[in-house]
Design an enzyme around this catalytic site. Structure first.
Site, PDB file in Angstrom:
ATOM      1  N   GLY A 128       0.823  -1.212   0.000  1.00  9.09           N
ATOM      2  CA  GLY A 128       0.000   0.000   0.000  1.00  9.09           C
ATOM      3  C   GLY A 128       0.854   1.257   0.000  1.00  9.09           C
ATOM      4  O   GLY A 128       1.737   1.413   0.841  1.00  9.09           O
ATOM      5  N   GLY A 131      -0.273   4.482   0.291  1.00  7.81           N
ATOM      6  CA  GLY A 131      -0.931   5.664   0.862  1.00  7.81           C
ATOM      7  C   GLY A 131       0.012   6.359   1.831  1.00  7.81           C
ATOM      8  O   GLY A 131       1.234   6.159   1.788  1.00  7.81           O
ATOM      9  N   PHE A 132      -0.541   7.162   2.721  1.00 12.18           N
ATOM     10  CA  PHE A 132       0.322   7.908   3.654  1.00 12.18           C
ATOM     11  C   PHE A 132       1.171   6.979   4.520  1.00 12.18           C
ATOM     12  O   PHE A 132       2.372   7.189   4.670  1.00 12.18           O
ATOM     13  CB  PHE A 132      -0.526   8.825   4.532  1.00 12.18           C
ATOM     14  CG  PHE A 132      -0.993  10.050   3.826  1.00 12.18           C
ATOM     15  CD1 PHE A 132      -0.127  11.106   3.598  1.00 12.18           C
ATOM     16  CD2 PHE A 132      -2.293  10.154   3.363  1.00 12.18           C
ATOM     17  CE1 PHE A 132      -0.545  12.247   2.941  1.00 12.18           C
ATOM     18  CE2 PHE A 132      -2.722  11.292   2.698  1.00 12.18           C
ATOM     19  CZ  PHE A 132      -1.848  12.335   2.486  1.00 12.18           C
ATOM     20  N   GLY A 133       0.547   5.933   5.096  1.00 16.63           N
ATOM     21  CA  GLY A 133       1.296   5.035   5.975  1.00 16.63           C
ATOM     22  C   GLY A 133       2.423   4.331   5.242  1.00 16.63           C
ATOM     23  O   GLY A 133       3.597   4.404   5.638  1.00 16.63           O
ATOM     24  N   VAL A 189      -1.614  -7.806  -3.600  1.00 16.18           N
ATOM     25  CA  VAL A 189      -1.387  -8.954  -2.713  1.00 16.18           C
ATOM     26  C   VAL A 189      -2.710  -9.674  -2.535  1.00 16.18           C
ATOM     27  O   VAL A 189      -3.723  -9.064  -2.175  1.00 16.18           O
ATOM     28  CB  VAL A 189      -0.829  -8.480  -1.360  1.00 16.18           C
ATOM     29  CG1 VAL A 189      -0.752  -9.649  -0.386  1.00 16.18           C
ATOM     30  CG2 VAL A 189       0.541  -7.846  -1.559  1.00 16.18           C
ATOM     31  N   GLU A 194     -16.818  18.955   3.634  1.00 21.51           N
ATOM     32  CA  GLU A 194     -16.058  19.644   2.583  1.00 21.51           C
ATOM     33  C   GLU A 194     -16.760  19.540   1.230  1.00 21.51           C
ATOM     34  O   GLU A 194     -16.794  20.510   0.460  1.00 21.51           O
ATOM     35  CB  GLU A 194     -14.617  19.100   2.542  1.00 21.51           C
ATOM     36  CG  GLU A 194     -13.871  19.506   3.819  1.00 21.51           C
ATOM     37  CD  GLU A 194     -12.459  18.975   3.945  1.00 21.51           C
ATOM     38  OE1 GLU A 194     -11.642  19.648   4.602  1.00 21.51           O
ATOM     39  OE2 GLU A 194     -12.162  17.887   3.417  1.00 21.51           O
ATOM     40  N   ASP A 243      -5.075   3.673   8.161  1.00 17.20           N
ATOM     41  CA  ASP A 243      -6.516   3.448   8.336  1.00 17.20           C
ATOM     42  C   ASP A 243      -6.852   1.990   8.603  1.00 17.20           C
ATOM     43  O   ASP A 243      -7.896   1.689   9.194  1.00 17.20           O
ATOM     44  CB  ASP A 243      -7.274   3.901   7.074  1.00 17.20           C
ATOM     45  CG  ASP A 243      -7.314   5.415   6.940  1.00 17.20           C
ATOM     46  OD1 ASP A 243      -6.670   6.095   7.757  1.00 17.20           O
ATOM     47  OD2 ASP A 243      -7.992   5.900   6.024  1.00 17.20           O
TER      48      ASP A 243
END
Lengths: 450, 450
Positions: free
Chosen positions: B17, B19-21, B85, B177, B314
Site C-alpha cells: 500500500g 498511501g500515507f502510511g 497482494v 467539505e 486506516d
C-alpha cells in the site's frame, strides 16, 4: 441571402461544435445583434494541439480544456447547449437534437471537426487508439505507462522487449510529437525509476507512408525533424504502409519487403475523416463531400445554394486558395471562425465580405526538449529557437489565463527537472495489473442504469 | 523477533500500500540497510484529503497524485511493484500476488487502508458513489456538472428541482467539505454561466446520523461548521438516518418522521470498512478485527504473535492511547509509517522502541473560501485564519514540490476569480447528454480484449 426576420426577433445563429472554429465564431459574435446558441456534446473546448502532452503525462486534461460556459459567460447574447445535433431540415431551418428537441436557426455554422480514420480497418481502433478526445489521451497514457510497468515485471527477455516496443502509425505533426515525447520518456525521464528493466532499450518506431515525415511541411524541415528524431533514438520508417494490426504485432510493407514487428503499444496518428455532420449536410442540402467526407465549401465558407449555412474548420474542404485544400489545423479554423462571425454581421446589413483568405503564419512541430521545427514562411528554424517559438505560440493561444499560467508552471518545472507529474495510470482499473482480482472500490461503475 | 538472516542477504521489508502510511514507511527506510519492496495496485500515491477538490472541479487528479516510482527513485534500496497482494503465508513469510508470483519478506508492513462501507446496502453503491479513488472523484465530478447541465435544459420545474438537489450522506470531514464545495459552486461560481436555470435555487442537503457534523471534533467546532454551512446555503440535517436510496430519491428518518427527498445527485461520505487485507490477515495470522474489519494491533503496531508483521494507517485499530481508537486520518498514518520504519531498524540492532504514541497536532475541515474550522488542541479557530492554516497545512504536506506549486497557483487563481478550471465532464461519454447517439470517437473503448 439570410432570411429576413421581423426586427423584434433577433437573428438566431446556431453554431455546432466548440472547437477552434466554433468557439472563435461564437466569441466574435458576442457583441453582435444576434442570438447565439453554441451546441456541443462536451462541456469544454479542447486545445487539441497539446493533447499529445496529456497522452504522454506532461499535462492534465483540465490544463488544456476550457469550460465553454466559462469562456462565453460574459456574452449575454450567447447560450451553450450540451447536446448533439442528429439531423437538419434546411427548408424549415431547424436542427434535431439528441435530446429529441429541435432548434431553430436563421444562420447555421457547422464546425464539428474530424475523427480518426482507419482506412476501412475499423477493427484496428481497439488495438491502436487515436488521439482526438480527452478519453483517447488518457487511454494512450494508460497504455504507455502500463507498458513500462509490465516490462519491469517481465522476466522473459523477448516479452520484455515487446512491452518496450512502441509503434506510432503516421508521421504528421501528431505522430512526430508523440514519438518524440515517448522517446524522451524512455531514454531520458523514466530510466532511473525502474530497477529491473532498462527503458533505454525501448524501440520507438514512427511509420509513415509517404517519403518523409511532416509531409505538408517544406522538405528541408521534414529532414531536420527526421534527424532530430533519430538523434533522440526514434526509428523513423518512411515509405512504409501498415497492412495489419494484430493483438501484439504490426505488419508493415515497404516496397516489396514485409516486416512484422511485435509490439504491445500501437498508437494511431495516421488519418482522419469528417465527423458525421458532413454526411448529414450532404444528404439534406446536396452539398458535395471530398473523399475524407469533408464539406466542399464556397469561397465565403457557405454551402452551395445554402448561403445561410457555413462549414468551417477541419470539417470544411476549402479549395479556393492555392493548389491544395487548406490543411486541418487550428489556425485555419480560428481564422474561419472569425471570418464567418464577421460575414454574418455584414450580411445582416445587406453587405458582404470578399472570399475567405487564409494568411499562413507558419507551421510548427515539437520533437522534444529544446528541439522543434518551425516554418514561418520567410524563415525556417529548428533547434532551441524553434522550440522557444513553439512554447510561446502554444501558451499564447491557450484560451484562458489560468490555463496559460498552469501550463507555463508545469513546463518550467519539467524543463528544470525533466519530470513528468501527470504519469498516472487511471481508468479501466481492471486492466492493471493484469489478472488481478479487484477490490470493490476500483470496479468500474455500472453505467447503464443512470 | 525478526528472523535472523545471514549478513550477506539484506533484510527484506515488504510494504503493501502506497498511501500515507506505506509511503512514509518506505521513505524512512531509504537509507536503512534493508531491501524495500513497495507493492501497490496503482502507480501513484493519492493525497486523499484533497480528493473532494477533484470531485468538485478545482484540481486535476495529477495535481494531488505523485507517481510512487518518482517519489522513491533516489532510494536505491527500494523497488516499486505494481501488483496486488492476494494472500499471505506467515509461516513461509511469503505473499501471493495477483500476477501469480510470490514475494518473500522478513518484515511485512500492511497499509492498505479502507474502502466505502454501505452498511449492508451495497446496492446503493452504484447510485451514491463514494470518494476514495481518482475514478470515484471523476465520477462525482461528472455527476455534479452533468446535473447543472440537465437542469439548464429541463423545462418541467419539478424535474429541474430534482437536478438541482444534491444529497450528501455523512457529516464527517469529507461530507462537510463536499457540501461546502457544492454550495460554493451552486451559489457563487456557476450562476452566471447558465441562461435558463437559476442555480442559486439548488438544495444541498448534508445528512448526518449523529447529533452534529464533524462528530470526532470538539462540539464547539461542530457548531461553528454547521453555522458556516447554513450561512453558505447548505441544509444540515443531523440525527437523520438514510433508510433507502432509490434511483431518483433518498428516504431518511429523523426520530419518528420519514422524509423522501427527490434528488438526482446523491453522494456517499458516510462509512468506511477495512480493505480486504484485514480479512486475509485475520484468517492467516489469527489477528482480531474490529467491527469495521480493521486489524487490532499491539502497542508497537505489530500483530499479536507476529512481531514481524505490522498494520498501520486506516487499516489499523490502535487502542493503546486514549478512550477511543486513533482516527483514520492522514497524520496518524504518517506518524505510524515513520514509527514502523524506525522500529524495523531498531529491531535489526536487537533493540526496540517503546509503544507508538500519536501526538495530535489538531484537526481541520474547510467549508468554503475563507471559511474553515481548526482545532489545534490549545486553540480552536474558525473563519479566515482557520482557512489560511488549512491552506498552508495542505500545501505543506503535498508530497512533491511541483504539486505544491501547481496547487498554489490554482488556488491563488481561484481565490481571485472564484473560478473552477477543472469542471470537465469526462469519461462514460454515453451518459451525456442523455439519449444521444454517439460518434465513434466518443464511444468508450472495448476493454475486455486487451
Amino acid at each position: 441571402m439570410i432570411n429576413a426576420t421581423p426586427p423584434q426577433t433577433p437573428h438566431r445563429v446556431v453554431i455546432v461544435g466548440g472547437g477552434f472554429g466554433g468557439l472563435y465564431a461564437a466569441k466574435n459574435l458576442g457583441r453582435a445583434d444576434v442570438q447565439v446558441t453554441l451546441v456541443d456534446k462536451r462541456n469544454f473546448h479542447l486545445f487539441q494541439p497539446l493533447l499529445y502532452q496529456v497522452a504522454t503525462g506532461t499535462l492534465s486534461p483540465a490544463d488544456i480544456a476550457s469550460p465553454l460556459r466559462l469562456v462565453l459567460r460574459k456574452n449575454k447574447n450567447t447560450e451553450v447547449l450540451l447536446d448533439e445535433v442528429t439531423d437538419i431540415d434546411p427548408a424549415a431551418q431547424t436542427l434535431s437534437l439528441g435530446s429529441n428537441k429541435t432548434l431553430d436557426y436563421d444562420t447555421l455554422v457547422v464546425a464539428t471537426g474530424v475523427s480518426h480514420h482507419y482506412f476501412g480497418n475499423d477493427q484496428w481502433q481497439d488495438r491502436a487508439p487515436g488521439l482526438k478526445t480527452v478519453e483517447d489521451a488518457l487511454e494512450m497514457r494508460r497504455q504507455i505507462y502500463h507498458a513500462f510497468e509490465e516490462a519491469e515485471k517481465e522476466t522473459d527477455p523477448k516479452k520484455r522487449q515487446e512491452w518496450l516496443t512502441f509503434v506510432i502509425v503516421g508521421g504528421g505533426p501528431t505522430g512526430v510529437e508523440l514519438a518524440g515525447a515517448i522517446g524522451e520518456l524512455a531514454f531520458h525521464i523514466v530510466p532511473e525509476d525502474f530497477r529491473h528493466v532498462d527503458t533505454t532499450n525501448a524501440r520507438i518506431l514512427l511509420v509513415e507512408g509517404m517519403d518523409r515525415v511532416l509531409p505538408p511541411y517544406p522538405p528541408e524541415l521534414s529532414a531536420k525533424a527526421q534527424t532530430a528524431l533519430t538523434k533522440l533514438g526514434v526509428t523513423v520508417q518512411t515509405n512504409t504502409m501498415v497492412t495489419e494490426i494484430a493483438d501484439d504485432a504490426v505488419t508493415m510493407r515497404r516496397g516489396d519487403e514485409t516486416e512484422r514487428v511485435e509490439a504491445k503499444t500501437i498508437l494511431w496518428a495516421a488519418g482522419v475523416k469528417a465527423s458525421k455532420m458532413g454526411r448529414i449536410l450532404a444528404e439534406k442540402t446536396g452539398v458535395e463531400l471530398d473523399r475524407a467526407g469533408r464539406v466542399i465549401v464556397e469561397a465565403d465558407l457557405s454551402l452551395a445554394k445554402h448561403p445561410n449555412i457555413f462549414a468551417i474548420g477541419d470539417l470544411a474542404h476549402f479549395a479556393h486558395q492555392g493548389d491544395r485544400p487548406l490543411p486541418g489545423v487550428a489556425p485555419v479554423a480560428v481564422a474561419q471562425g472569425e471570418y464567418v462571425a464577421k460575414q454574418i454581421q455584414e450580411k445582416m446589413q445587406g453587405k458582404t465580405l470578399g472570399a475567405f483568405k487564409y494568411v499562413d503564419r507558419g507551421n510548427l512541430a515539437v520533437i522534444g526538449q529544446n528541439e522543434a521545427v518551425v516554418d514561418l514562411g520567410f524563415v525556417r528554424l529548428d533547434g532551441f529557437v524553434a522550440w522557444l517559438i513553439w512554447v510561446f505560440a502554444h501558451i499564447y493561444y491557450l484560451i484562458e489565463f489560468d490555463n496559460k499560467l498552469i501550463v507555463m508552471v508545469q513546463w518550467g518545472w519539467n524543463y528544470i527537472t525533466r519530470g513528468r507529474g501527470a504519469r498516472l495510470i487511471t481508468g479501466e482499473a481492471d486492466l492493471l495489473p493484469l489478472k488481478v482480482e479487484l477490490q470493490d472500490s476500483d470496479r468500474p461503475k455500472v453505467t447503464s442504469d443512470r
